[in-house]
Design a protein around this motif. Structure first.
Motif, PDB file in Angstrom:
ATOM      1  N   PHE A   1      17.285  16.109   0.613  1.00 27.35           N
ATOM      2  CA  PHE A   1      16.990  16.176  -0.609  1.00 27.35           C
ATOM      3  C   PHE A   1      15.702  15.723  -0.947  1.00 27.35           C
ATOM      4  O   PHE A   1      14.940  15.264   0.019  1.00 27.35           O
ATOM      5  CB  PHE A   1      17.675  15.345  -1.502  1.00 27.35           C
ATOM      6  N   TYR A   2      14.807  16.383  -1.913  1.00 30.23           N
ATOM      7  CA  TYR A   2      13.520  15.832  -2.260  1.00 30.23           C
ATOM      8  C   TYR A   2      13.580  15.721  -3.892  1.00 30.23           C
ATOM      9  O   TYR A   2      14.150  16.272  -4.566  1.00 30.23           O
ATOM     10  CB  TYR A   2      12.588  17.005  -1.872  1.00 30.23           C
ATOM     11  N   CYS A   3      12.601  14.802  -4.289  1.00 27.27           N
ATOM     12  CA  CYS A   3      12.546  14.496  -5.592  1.00 27.27           C
ATOM     13  C   CYS A   3      12.118  15.594  -6.558  1.00 27.27           C
ATOM     14  O   CYS A   3      11.025  15.952  -6.250  1.00 27.27           O
ATOM     15  CB  CYS A   3      11.620  13.153  -5.741  1.00 27.27           C
ATOM     16  N   ALA A   4      12.764  16.010  -7.240  1.00 29.26           N
ATOM     17  CA  ALA A   4      12.561  17.030  -8.444  1.00 29.26           C
ATOM     18  C   ALA A   4      11.766  16.617  -9.523  1.00 29.26           C
ATOM     19  O   ALA A   4      11.175  17.129 -10.499  1.00 29.26           O
ATOM     20  CB  ALA A   4      13.298  18.177  -8.453  1.00 29.26           C
ATOM     21  N   LEU A   5      12.462  15.307 -10.144  1.00 33.09           N
ATOM     22  CA  LEU A   5      12.159  14.820 -11.494  1.00 33.09           C
ATOM     23  C   LEU A   5      12.403  13.121 -11.430  1.00 33.09           C
ATOM     24  O   LEU A   5      13.358  12.856 -10.592  1.00 33.09           O
ATOM     25  CB  LEU A   5      13.152  15.443 -12.567  1.00 33.09           C
ATOM     26  N   ALA A   6      11.463  12.564 -11.843  1.00 32.11           N
ATOM     27  CA  ALA A   6      11.684  11.078 -11.980  1.00 32.11           C
ATOM     28  C   ALA A   6      11.009  10.559 -13.224  1.00 32.11           C
ATOM     29  O   ALA A   6       9.985  10.762 -13.440  1.00 32.11           O
ATOM     30  CB  ALA A   6      10.936  10.364 -10.802  1.00 32.11           C
ATOM     31  N   GLY A   7      11.797   9.923 -14.017  1.00 27.60           N
ATOM     32  CA  GLY A   7      11.381   9.572 -15.383  1.00 27.60           C
ATOM     33  C   GLY A   7      10.542   8.351 -15.225  1.00 27.60           C
ATOM     34  O   GLY A   7      10.243   7.658 -14.001  1.00 27.60           O
ATOM     35  N   ASP A   8       9.734   7.824 -16.330  1.00 27.24           N
ATOM     36  CA  ASP A   8       8.618   6.880 -16.128  1.00 27.24           C
ATOM     37  C   ASP A   8       9.131   5.704 -15.753  1.00 27.24           C
ATOM     38  O   ASP A   8       8.554   4.813 -14.884  1.00 27.24           O
ATOM     39  CB  ASP A   8       8.224   6.560 -17.581  1.00 27.24           C
ATOM     40  N   GLU A   9      10.602   5.191 -16.227  1.00 29.06           N
ATOM     41  CA  GLU A   9      10.931   3.867 -15.517  1.00 29.06           C
ATOM     42  C   GLU A   9      11.351   3.872 -14.176  1.00 29.06           C
ATOM     43  O   GLU A   9      11.441   2.894 -13.499  1.00 29.06           O
ATOM     44  CB  GLU A   9      12.365   3.447 -16.547  1.00 29.06           C
ATOM     45  N   ILE A  10      11.789   5.162 -13.751  1.00 27.34           N
ATOM     46  CA  ILE A  10      12.055   5.033 -12.237  1.00 27.34           C
ATOM     47  C   ILE A  10      10.725   5.109 -11.457  1.00 27.34           C
ATOM     48  O   ILE A  10      10.642   4.222 -10.498  1.00 27.34           O
ATOM     49  CB  ILE A  10      12.720   6.538 -12.098  1.00 27.34           C
ATOM     50  N   MET A  11       9.836   5.898 -11.889  1.00 30.62           N
ATOM     51  CA  MET A  11       8.415   5.659 -10.974  1.00 30.62           C
ATOM     52  C   MET A  11       7.926   4.138 -11.075  1.00 30.62           C
ATOM     53  O   MET A  11       7.320   3.686 -10.139  1.00 30.62           O
ATOM     54  CB  MET A  11       7.688   6.672 -11.673  1.00 30.62           C
ATOM     55  N   SER A  12       7.914   3.724 -12.284  1.00 30.30           N
ATOM     56  CA  SER A  12       7.487   2.260 -12.340  1.00 30.30           C
ATOM     57  C   SER A  12       8.053   1.354 -11.620  1.00 30.30           C
ATOM     58  O   SER A  12       7.578   0.624 -10.746  1.00 30.30           O
ATOM     59  CB  SER A  12       7.470   1.964 -14.091  1.00 30.30           C
ATOM     60  N   ALA A  13       9.427   1.510 -11.620  1.00 28.82           N
ATOM     61  CA  ALA A  13      10.168   0.509 -10.770  1.00 28.82           C
ATOM     62  C   ALA A  13       9.877   0.445  -9.252  1.00 28.82           C
ATOM     63  O   ALA A  13      10.040  -0.282  -8.529  1.00 28.82           O
ATOM     64  CB  ALA A  13      11.900   0.657 -10.942  1.00 28.82           C
ATOM     65  N   TRP A  14       9.665   1.857  -8.785  1.00 29.28           N
ATOM     66  CA  TRP A  14       9.406   2.129  -7.539  1.00 29.28           C
ATOM     67  C   TRP A  14       7.829   1.997  -7.073  1.00 29.28           C
ATOM     68  O   TRP A  14       7.479   1.829  -5.989  1.00 29.28           O
ATOM     69  CB  TRP A  14       9.798   3.440  -7.147  1.00 29.28           C
ATOM     70  N   GLY A  15       6.969   1.757  -8.069  1.00 29.21           N
ATOM     71  CA  GLY A  15       5.635   1.640  -7.839  1.00 29.21           C
ATOM     72  C   GLY A  15       5.164   3.006  -7.313  1.00 29.21           C
ATOM     73  O   GLY A  15       4.054   2.890  -6.630  1.00 29.21           O
ATOM     74  N   ARG A  16       5.955   4.121  -7.459  1.00 29.07           N
ATOM     75  CA  ARG A  16       5.372   5.410  -6.874  1.00 29.07           C
ATOM     76  C   ARG A  16       5.144   6.409  -7.769  1.00 29.07           C
ATOM     77  O   ARG A  16       6.163   7.258  -8.206  1.00 29.07           O
ATOM     78  CB  ARG A  16       6.241   5.873  -5.606  1.00 29.07           C
ATOM     79  N   PRO A  17       4.222   6.557  -8.350  1.00 31.81           N
ATOM     80  CA  PRO A  17       3.941   7.676  -9.645  1.00 31.81           C
ATOM     81  C   PRO A  17       3.890   9.185  -8.854  1.00 31.81           C
ATOM     82  O   PRO A  17       4.041  10.016  -9.712  1.00 31.81           O
ATOM     83  CB  PRO A  17       2.542   7.387 -10.135  1.00 31.81           C
ATOM     84  N   GLY A  18       3.532   8.978  -7.746  1.00 35.49           N
ATOM     85  CA  GLY A  18       3.636  10.537  -7.020  1.00 35.49           C
ATOM     86  C   GLY A  18       4.829  10.765  -6.085  1.00 35.49           C
ATOM     87  O   GLY A  18       4.788  11.622  -5.199  1.00 35.49           O
ATOM     88  N   MET A  19       5.824  10.459  -6.635  1.00 38.00           N
ATOM     89  CA  MET A  19       7.327  10.775  -6.031  1.00 38.00           C
ATOM     90  C   MET A  19       7.755  12.094  -5.936  1.00 38.00           C
ATOM     91  O   MET A  19       8.524  12.467  -5.012  1.00 38.00           O
ATOM     92  CB  MET A  19       8.182   9.412  -6.159  1.00 38.00           C
ATOM     93  N   ILE A  20       7.253  12.963  -7.028  1.00 40.62           N
ATOM     94  CA  ILE A  20       7.852  14.239  -7.207  1.00 40.62           C
ATOM     95  C   ILE A  20       7.415  14.897  -5.883  1.00 40.62           C
ATOM     96  O   ILE A  20       6.326  14.917  -5.500  1.00 40.62           O
ATOM     97  CB  ILE A  20       7.108  14.751  -8.410  1.00 40.62           C
ATOM     98  N   GLY A  21       8.225  15.597  -5.299  1.00 35.99           N
ATOM     99  CA  GLY A  21       8.208  16.465  -4.135  1.00 35.99           C
ATOM    100  C   GLY A  21       8.293  15.904  -2.828  1.00 35.99           C
ATOM    101  O   GLY A  21       8.315  16.515  -1.899  1.00 35.99           O
ATOM    102  N   MET A  22       8.415  14.717  -2.809  1.00 35.00           N
ATOM    103  CA  MET A  22       8.821  13.768  -1.688  1.00 35.00           C
ATOM    104  C   MET A  22      10.179  13.929  -1.055  1.00 35.00           C
ATOM    105  O   MET A  22      11.007  13.891  -1.981  1.00 35.00           O
ATOM    106  CB  MET A  22       8.272  12.440  -1.885  1.00 35.00           C
ATOM    107  N   PRO A  23      10.324  14.069   0.141  1.00 30.30           N
ATOM    108  CA  PRO A  23      11.876  14.136   0.444  1.00 30.30           C
ATOM    109  C   PRO A  23      12.327  12.624   0.446  1.00 30.30           C
ATOM    110  O   PRO A  23      11.612  11.447   0.686  1.00 30.30           O
ATOM    111  CB  PRO A  23      11.748  14.394   1.958  1.00 30.30           C
ATOM    112  N   ILE A  24      13.693  12.349   0.443  1.00 31.18           N
ATOM    113  CA  ILE A  24      14.171  11.119   0.341  1.00 31.18           C
ATOM    114  C   ILE A  24      14.032  10.380   1.528  1.00 31.18           C
ATOM    115  O   ILE A  24      14.037   9.061   1.307  1.00 31.18           O
ATOM    116  CB  ILE A  24      15.858  10.986  -0.109  1.00 31.18           C
ATOM    117  N   SER A  25      13.853  10.937   2.606  1.00 37.51           N
ATOM    118  CA  SER A  25      13.499  10.125   3.832  1.00 37.51           C
ATOM    119  C   SER A  25      12.208   9.436   3.852  1.00 37.51           C
ATOM    120  O   SER A  25      12.237   8.552   4.538  1.00 37.51           O
ATOM    121  CB  SER A  25      13.550  11.142   5.061  1.00 37.51           C
TER     122      SER A  25
END
Length: 178
Positions: A58-82
């Motif tokens: 799987f790879y990240c296709a969508l992440a809401g603002d609270e998700i990206m903020s909690a992870w501290g990763r604004p650029g997670m879209i397109g990244m594989p879960i690995s």
């Protein structure tokens, strides 16, 4: 339409209700069935992980603002879960999501199901809903979900503060019989 889960966060309940309204016998909801306007208040906690071309990751296709903020990763879209999750979580998460698509089933994780989380402060009560999606061709698309959890303070904002919650899994056949 009632839920087989005890859902605490109303935004998660909104996604559940919207997804469930698109579930039909012999057909999972499709990505295009999810109307962003209908789940607007839940968008900050919604995420989608799409199945890759191999059909096994799987790879990240969508992440809401609270998700990206909690992870501290604004650029997670397109990244594989690995690359997004530690190895120990990656293997477990990948297996769970593949089960949701293969079985098919839905999964809810909550502090209610875990003694450690249930004993933590009331502000620290994570909750997650994971739902399978089909693509327009009827083949598995990926997993949509919502996660509501305490925003870690700067001192505790590390990967160990974000954990997989113990799941409760319910098969689609059971949902359709209810």
């Amino acid at each position: 339409m009632t839920s087989p889960f005890l859902i605490d966060d109303q935004r998660i309940l909104l996604l559940w209700t919207h997804w469930r309204s698109s579930l039909k016998p012999g057909r999972l909801p499709r990505r295009e069935d999810i109307d962003p306007i209908a789940v607007k208040s839940a968008l900050p906690i919604i995420w989608i992980y799409r199945l890759d071309d191999s059909g096994r990751d799987f790879y990240c296709a969508l992440a809401g603002d609270e998700i990206m903020s909690a992870w501290g990763r604004p650029g997670m879209i397109g990244m594989p879960i690995s690359q997004l999750f530690p190895t120990s979580i990656y293997h477990s998460l990948r297996s769970r999501w593949l089960e949701l698509l293969d079985r098919p089933a839905v999964m809810h994780g909550s502090a209610r199901y875990n003694q450690h989380w249930a004993e933590t402060s009331s502000k620290d009560r994570p909750e997650r809903l994971s739902l399978p999606l089909d693509g327009p061709d009827g083949r598995p698309y990926g997993v949509i979900g919502a996660t509501s959890y305490h925003q870690p303070e700067a001192a505790e904002a590390d990967e160990s503060s974000i954990r997989l919650l113990p799941p409760r899994v319910v098969g689609i056949d059971e949902l359709l019989r209810a």
